[in-house]
Every structure is written in structure tokens, then in C-alpha cells.
Scaffold this active site. Structure first.
Site, PDB file in Angstrom:
ATOM      1  N   SER A 138       0.849  -1.219  -0.059  1.00 10.42           N
ATOM      2  CA  SER A 138       0.147   0.215  -0.087  1.00 10.42           C
ATOM      3  C   SER A 138       0.677   1.282   0.010  1.00 10.42           C
ATOM      4  O   SER A 138       2.068   1.177   0.214  1.00 10.42           O
ATOM      5  CB  SER A 138      -0.944  -0.050   1.168  1.00 10.42           C
ATOM      6  OG  SER A 138      -1.427   1.487   1.518  1.00 10.42           O
TER       7      SER A 138
ATOM      8  N   TYR B  85      -1.638  -0.926  10.380  1.00 16.10           N
ATOM      9  CA  TYR B  85      -1.735  -0.983   8.832  1.00 16.10           C
ATOM     10  C   TYR B  85      -0.368  -0.851   8.425  1.00 16.10           C
ATOM     11  O   TYR B  85       0.166  -1.362   7.439  1.00 16.10           O
ATOM     12  CB  TYR B  85      -2.859  -0.455   8.406  1.00 16.10           C
ATOM     13  CG  TYR B  85      -3.257  -0.621   7.000  1.00 16.10           C
ATOM     14  CD1 TYR B  85      -3.729  -1.850   6.501  1.00 16.10           C
ATOM     15  CD2 TYR B  85      -2.803   0.252   6.045  1.00 16.10           C
ATOM     16  CE1 TYR B  85      -4.056  -2.055   5.283  1.00 16.10           C
ATOM     17  CE2 TYR B  85      -3.282   0.236   4.709  1.00 16.10           C
ATOM     18  CZ  TYR B  85      -3.649  -1.081   4.076  1.00 16.10           C
ATOM     19  OH  TYR B  85      -3.952  -1.377   2.993  1.00 16.10           O
TER      20      TYR B  85
END
Ligand code: NAI
Length: 257
Positions: free
Chosen positions: A144, A157
Site C-alpha cells: 500500500s 496497517y
């Protein structure tokens, strides 16, 4: 229609039942691959496999939890049993739990690391062993933009996705001599995905969130799942035969801001 790009290739895609994973399964099947659509939600995996019917390749559903070693082993074994080997692994399964380090529970931190990072390790471990038999292969990890840049309220995350970038580098070095390429994509905001839908559902002011996020993307819009699948396809295919250890932002220019 041009020639298909994954003819005779066997691929496994995790988190295949929704969002980027689903788009990747359908694109791979369109390009002639035989694909294992792996998801913890068997209904979703079955649906995407059905959607792939009639395309140049095929897709078969398999229920796995990427956090379980036995399931990761079963995924690679299923590719061999059903399709005779494994050429491509896309480590896409992922979850997001929002929070700073101060307000993230130990369980939520651990769960995030288990799915997003340990899952990549486990699935790759057994895939690499099968790819060796073929004399090579290609692994694409879905990290990401949060793996290469910080983001507010995404502590666990960000940590997990940064780990995926580092693991990509390590695996690319370790397995280069075996002909196994390992790359990763770093998407920014991707519309029509479970993850982004969840963020909008949870937002106090979804319109303000949308404007704030759009403003971060120089191209002025979010990615489609198909655009991310196209980048994954390129890295997975033989057209990227000299690319390994690449960390590719698929982000509409977000990371250069
Ligand atoms: P999604 O939420 O639409 O789908 C994720 C799929 O993974 C679901 O079908 C779910 O059942 C499955 N899954 C969850 N835990 C699993 C487990 N333990 N084992 C096997 N399958 C499991 O996901 P989305 O949004 O398409 O994201 C896919 C990947 O892309 C994730 O790794 C995510 O972190 C990454 N990503 C997504 C972005 C976005 O804007 N949606 C941006 C950047 C990265």
C-alpha cells in the site's frame, strides 16, 4: 482481441473474493491463466470463480485463511493437484483496523500483522517450494502507499504494509538465482473495495473524507480495481522478466506530492 498474456500459467490469488483480488482473478482468467481464487469467505471465492466462466482461462475457488500455515501449504498443493504446478502467486489478502498506537489493542495489532504480513510469508513459503520445481515463478505482493509513507490513524496497517515492502526486497534477493521474481504494488485509494467502502461507512462526514482523499491524488480521482489488477498483471507476466524487488506505486501521483 490481442494474444493472451498468461497462457499456460497457473496462478493463485489470495483475498480473491472482493475488490483488487476479484479484479485480478478476472483479469488473469481473461489473459488465459488457470487461477485459484483463494479467500477466507468461501461464498465470495465461489462467486468470482463463477464470474470467470467463459473467459479464456479458468478460475477455481478455494477457502483458505492466510494466517494458518496448513492453509498456505494447502493452497500451493491445490495448484499442483488441480493444475500441475504454480507459476504466479498474488499475496493480496489484507485487512485494515484504524487507530494510533495509543488506541490500538494488542489483539488488533497482532491480527493486522498476521493477515497482512504473516500471510504473505506463509503463502510465499509454500509457493516458492513449488515454483522451484518449475524452474522459476513470479510473486506479486499487494502492499500500500501506507507501506512507504505514513498515514494518520493507520499505525498497525502502516507497520504491516512496510513489512510487506521489506519482505519483498528480502525474497527478491533470496530467490533471484532460482528464477523467482518478487515485486510489490503500492496502491493509494481504490474505489469499490471492501476497505475503502468501510472507511466511508465509518466516516462522520463521508463527503469531507472523499474531498480530502481526492485532494491527495494529483490525477484527481481514485484508482479502479482494474487499474491495480493491470499493474499486478504486468509484474506477474513474462513482460516484466527483468524486474525483481520493484516497489511500484499505483497511486495517481500521490507519493510524489
Ligand atoms: P477487500 O476488503 O475488498 O477484500 C479483501 C478480501 O480478503 C476479502 O474477500 C476477504 O474475505 C479476504 N480476506 C480477509 N482476511 C483473509 C484471510 N485471513 N485469509 C484469506 N482471505 C482473507 O480488499 P481490497 O480493498 O481490495 O484490498 C486488497 C489488498 O489491497 C489488501 O491487502 C489491502 O491492504 C490492499 N490495498 C487496498 C487499498 C484500497 O484502497 N482498497 C489501497 C492500498 C492497498
Amino acid at each position: 482481441m490481442g494474444p493472451v498474456r498468461l497462457e499456460d500459467k497457473v496462478a493463485a490469488v489470495t483475498g480473491a473474493g472482493s475488490g483488487i483480488g476479484r479484479a485480478t482473478v478476472l483479469r488473469f482468467a481473461r489473459e488465459g491463466a488457470r487461477v485459484l481464487a483463494a479467500d477466507i469467505d468461501s461464498g465470495r471465492a465461489e462467486t468470482v470463480a463463477r464470474e470467470a466462466q467463459g473467459l479464456a482461462g479458468t478460475a477455481e475457488p478455494i477457502r483458505i485463511d492466510v494466517t494458518l500455515e496448513a492453509d498456505a501449504e494447502r493452497l500451493a498443493a491445490a495448484a499442483v493437484e488441480r493444475f500441475g504446478g504454480l507459476d504466479i502467486l498474488v499475496n493480496n489478502a489484507g485487512i485494515v483496523i484504524h487507530g494510533t498506537v495509543a488506541d490500538t489493542s494488542e489483539e488488533d495489532f497482532q491480527r493486522t500483522i498476521d493477515v497482512n504480513l504473516k500471510g504473505v510469508f506463509l503463502c510465499s513459503k509454500y509457493a516458492v517450494r513449488q515454483m522451484r520445481h518449475r524452474g522459476g515463478g513470479s510473486i506479486v505482493n499487494v502492499s500500500s502507499i501506507n507501506g512507504i509513507r505514513g498515514n494518520h490513524f493507520h499505525a498497525a496497517y502502516c507497520a504491516s504494509k512496510g513489512g510487506v515492502v521489506s519482505l519483498t526486497h528480502a525474497m527478491a534477493l533470496d530467490h533471484a538465482a532460482e528464477g523467482i521474481r518478487v515485486n510489490c504494488v503500492c496502491p493509494a485509494t481504490v474505489e469499490h473495495t471492501g476497505m475503502v467502502d468501510l472507511a466511508f461507512r465509518k466516516a462522520e462526514d463521508p463527503e469531507a473524507l472523499r474531498r480530502m482523499l481526492l485532494d491527495k491524488h494529483p490525477l484527481g480521482r481514485f484508482a479502479t480495481t482494474e487499474e491495480v489488477a493491470a499493474a499486478i498483471l504486468f509484474l506477474a507476466s513474462d513482460e516484466a522478466s527483468f524486474l525483481t524487488g520493484v516497489v511500484l506505486p499505483v497511486d495517481g501521483g500521490r507519493s510524489i506530492r
